[in-house]
Enzyme design. Structure first.
Site: not given
Ligand SMILES: *Cc1c(COP(=O)(O)O)cnc(C)c1O
Length: 832
Positions: A375, A567-568, A573, A675, A679
């Site tokens: 990952h 995101k985190r 990022k 991911t 979404k």
């Molecule tokens: C999808 C999701 C992530 C991953 O988000 P990225 O933008 O791909 O880093 C992290 N936290 C939550 C709560 C999510 O639903």
């Protein structure tokens, strides 16, 4: 697939529709909830709180899941089918009630059943706590995979840890992140089944003894400490309820909960010391995201759940077969990152030491059973453990690792490999830093028959970087499995308004097979469709606006562009790139307020690891910028900045359907897949992003006209890092960036502490490892292209529709289908 209700496979006579346990009529559901409220929750209607109603409803739904669960178990067991074991230290599940209702097709019936009792299902939805047993994308992937494996009827177990405290609750106080424990179990968990009878002893420490058996050495490990792993099962129901799998989470229990002798002598605390130490293993989720926690407790967690899971699956195998020689035909174990990699060694120990198998046979079976998903390529996130710690905690495992490594290197030497650098890179043991360490990625690679990356770019980079030498030696092992998301949660449950429009335009089949989304492209220019989608999104934005107002006091306009980065919080990022651009835009609007600016609301949400100082400072900067911008009457109606606290799965479900623009702006080469990007695109947001992770594949599918790409490529990033080019020069060449940097660094956004961002700004000037300054101008220009498209609403909505239409491929059903075919060798349920 058919559209029949779950359970239709059983004879109708076996389950009348008014049965309180199985019936699916409004009356049956209402009766079932009332019975649960009375007999399981122990409340009368007049006294029932929302939480009581939630528990009663969840338990009534669970009864309906259990039927399919038992049926699935029976089918798998009698069929002798191969099982998949998905081992992950994280499962970022979120809430489960709407997952179950959606997949059983009972959402509307339950809503009606409850409304007859004066209870609002959508209010109960908010009462359920999030199961946040994960940090971010990696844990959420595991949760999406569990749902897709159930949907595709892949007989699977998820194995993980039942942390008492999930990911911390984030509170923002004066703009700073504070962490509070999140005890999601404090009011009980209606979805799980405790299985106190399914418990295994897990050893730690101690010594190893050698005996001679028939002239060959046999090793026996005598641990000095034993902890019990107790199973808790949660059923995971797939789409349309056809198949139900099990998520089995382990909880730690002390072998001897209380030392009575000490207790009776008055040492009440000391009497429980062993128990506290043992049970600490399942107390907390490790709060680190991209850095390995170099903590002994973390290694204890890893071995604890790997060992419990292996004992469990070996026991299951031996109930059916006389020995373990056919294990690889009956079990596929997937390692979600290296956290469970010690399982490779544990399986060798079980096969060789406990079951007397010859080493070579055991190794062949082990390799054939395991698959490993990588990952991350970030060097600071590649897991290694000090050899002395391993030797102390897992003495027999360390011996096995040494032998695996010696045989592996001997074989390579025999095949003619001799290059010292290559041998060093493919060795499981790293020398140097004055201490030997075990490289868990190398161990996982060598112990697996397939190693996969999570996007096309990431898999390529894996071949070129971390596993370059191993890939040259074993060229067939690395393969790509681009991540996916479950459309049940991220489309149907999160965005019912969009789902209804899609079903109306494309037919119900789109719910079963996302490839039907493609037909939407031919309607992309249809003004009537655009108007419907726009109205639905406006409603979603108004709902989110209500949440923003309630949680932050900031008022936002649902007609403005909602520009979302969730995101985190991490330097790779690059939330700070977005913030610097926000400041530049703020400066530009103030300079020419009369111009036709595209009104924007910038929304940030995400948690920073508690020990990650810079990430926490970025949160503070977001809040500081928000305060200054939102208080400035010059930009009123043109720019708002929001930091929404406590990002989690449930908040994501509210934000994503309201997004117009999706920020995916990581330094190229650093985001393995992402991911969140999938979404948001599925829900009609346009992406502004770098050529990183799965953004590359999103661009290939939605087309260059329907995405905003900017910035250095992964290759250019690598070249920059080699050249050591200074950021100061870049800043000097960009008056716009220079102005922003000066404002941040001199305290324009922190008048209460003008030095707050000085070191932060200087670090960007001196190193800028994440190339924020290098990408700034191109990012700013891309944002102005975003503005231009927004002003042409017909063109914007055309692009939005093209995004929804063309991202069906990112369904985790597709991803799981590929794992099943290329790695696990198991069949999947065919679409009917
Ligand atoms: C999808 C999701 C992530 C991953 O988000 P990225 O933008 O791909 O880093 C992290 N936290 C939550 C709560 C999510 O639903």
């Amino acid at each position: 697939m058919t559209t029949q209700q779950p359970g239709a496979a059983l004879p109708a006579a076996a389950q009348p529709d008014d049965d309180l346990r199985t019936g699916n009529s409004v009356e049956a559901l209402r009766g079932a909830v009332m019975a649960k409220l009375a007999y399981a929750v122990g409340k009368v209607q007049a006294d029932a709180s929302d939480r009581d109603w939630f528990l009663a409803t969840a338990l009534a739904v669970r009864d309906r899941v259990v039927q399919g669960w038992q049926r699935s178990y029976h089918t798998t067991n009698t069929g002798g089918t191969k099982r998949v074991y998905y081992m992950s230290l994280e499962f970022l599940i979120g809430r489960l009630m709407f997952d179950a209702l959606t997949n059983l097709g009972l959402t509307d019936t339950m809503r009606e059943a409850l409304s007859g009792l004066g209870v609002d299902l959508d209010k109960l939805r908010e009462v359920e706590p999030d199961a946040a047993l994960g940090n971010g994308g990696l844990g959420r992937l595991a949760a999406c995979f569990m749902e897709s494996m159930a949907t595709l009827a892949v007989p699977a177990y998820g194995y993980g840890i039942r942390y008492e405290n999930g990911l911390f609750r984030q509170v923002v106080k004066d703009g700073w992140q504070q962490e509070y424990p999140e005890n999601w179990l404090s009011f009980g968990n209606p979805w799980e089944f405790a299985r106190p009878e399914i418990a295994y002893d897990i050893g730690f420490g101690g010594h190893v003894e050698t005996h001679q058996v028939d002239g060959a050495p046999r090793y026996e490990w005598f641990p000095s400490e034993t902890v019990e792993a107790v199973a808790y099962d949660t059923p995971v129901v797939g789409w349309r309820g056809h198949h139900v799998n099990t998520l089995r989470l382990w909880s730690a229990r002390a072998g001897d909960p209380l030392r009575l002798d000490a207790f009776n002598e008055g040492d009440h605390v000391g009497a429980m010391a062993d128990r506290v130490k043992a049970e600490a293993i399942s107390k907390v989720l490790y709060p680190s995201d991209a850095t390995p926690a170099g903590q002994e407790l973390r290694l204890r967690q890893e071995y604890f759940f790997a060992a419990a899971s292996l004992q469990d699956l070996v026991r299951r195998h031996l109930k059916k077969y006389p020995d373990l020689s056919n294990l690889a035909d009956q079990a596929a174990i997937q390692l979600n990152d290296t956290h469970p990699a010690i399982a490779v060694v544990e399986l060798m120990r079980l096969l060789v030491d406990l079951h007397g198998m010859a080493w070579d046979d055991a190794w062949r079976i082990t390799q054939a059973t395991f698959g490993y998903t990588n990952h991350t390529l970030l060097p600071e996130a590649l897991e290694t453990w000090p050899v002395p710690l391993m030797e102390r905690m897992l003495p027999r495992h360390m011996q096995i690792i040494y032998l695996v490594n010696a045989l592996h290197l001997d074989k390579l030497r025999a095949e003619g490999h001799s290059d010292v650098d290559v041998m060093r890179s493919v060795s499981i043991i790293a020398e140097g830093w004055g201490q030997q360490r075990v490289k868990m990625g190398t161990l996982a690679f060598i112990g697996s028959h397939r190693i996969n990356g999570v996007s096309a770019l990431h898999t390529d980079l894996m071949r070129q970087t971390v596993f370059r030498d191993l890939n040259a030696i074993y060229p067939d092992r690395i393969n790509n499995k681009t991540n996916g998301i479950t459309f049940r949660r991220w489309l149907m449950e999160a965005n019912p308004a969009l789902t209804a429009i899609l079903v109306d335009v494309l037919g119900k089949a789109v719910l079963d097979d996302p490839s039907h989304l493609e037909k939407l492209a031919q309607h992309a220019g249809d003004p009537a469709l655009q108007a419907r989608l726009k109205a639905a999104k406006r409603d979603n934005k108004a709902t989110l606006g209500g949440i923003i107002a309630a949680r932050t006091g900031i008022q936002v306009d649902p007609d403005a562009m909602f520009d979302i980065q969730i995101k985190r919080i991490h330097e790779y990022k690059r939330q700070h790139l977005n913030l610097l651009e926000t400041i530049a835009l703020y400066n530009a609007i103030r300079a020419e307020p009369w111009r036709d600016w595209a009104p924007r609301v910038k929304v940030f949400a995400g948690k920073a690891a508690a020990s990650y100082h810079t990430a926490k400072l970025i949160i503070k900067l977001a809040n500081d910028v928000a305060r200054v911008v939102n208080d400035d009457p010059t930009v009123r109606g043109k720019l708002k900045v929001v930091f929404l606290p406590n990002y989690n799965v449930s908040l994501a479900e509210r934000i994503i359907p309201a997004a117009d623009l999706s920020e995916q702006i990581s330094t190229a080469g650093m985001e393995a897949s992402g991911t969140g990007n999938m979404k948001l695109a599925l829900n009609g947001a346009l992406t502004i992003g770098t050529l990183d992770g799965a953004n590359v594949e999103i661009k290939e599918r939605v087309g260059d006209d329907n995405i905003f790409i900017f910035g250095l490529t992964a290759e250019e990033v690598a070249a920059r890092h080699r050249s050591g080019l200074s950021a100061r020069e870049t800043i000097a060449n960009s008056p716009r960036l220079a102005e922003v940097m000066e404002a941040v660094s001199s305290g324009v956004f922190s008048p209460d502490d003008t030095d707050r961002y000085r070191d932060f700004a200087n670090a960007l000037r001196d190193h800028d490892h994440f190339l924020v300054t290098a990408d700034f101008d191109d990012y700013y220009a891309a944002q102005r292209r975003v503005d231009a498209l927004w002003r042409d609403q017909a063109a914007w909505w055309r692009a939005s529709i093209m995004n929804t239409a063309r991202v069906g491929w990112f369904s985790s059903d597709r991803t799981i289908g590929e794992y099943a075919r290329d790695i696990w060798d198991v069949p999947v349920r065919a679409a009917e």
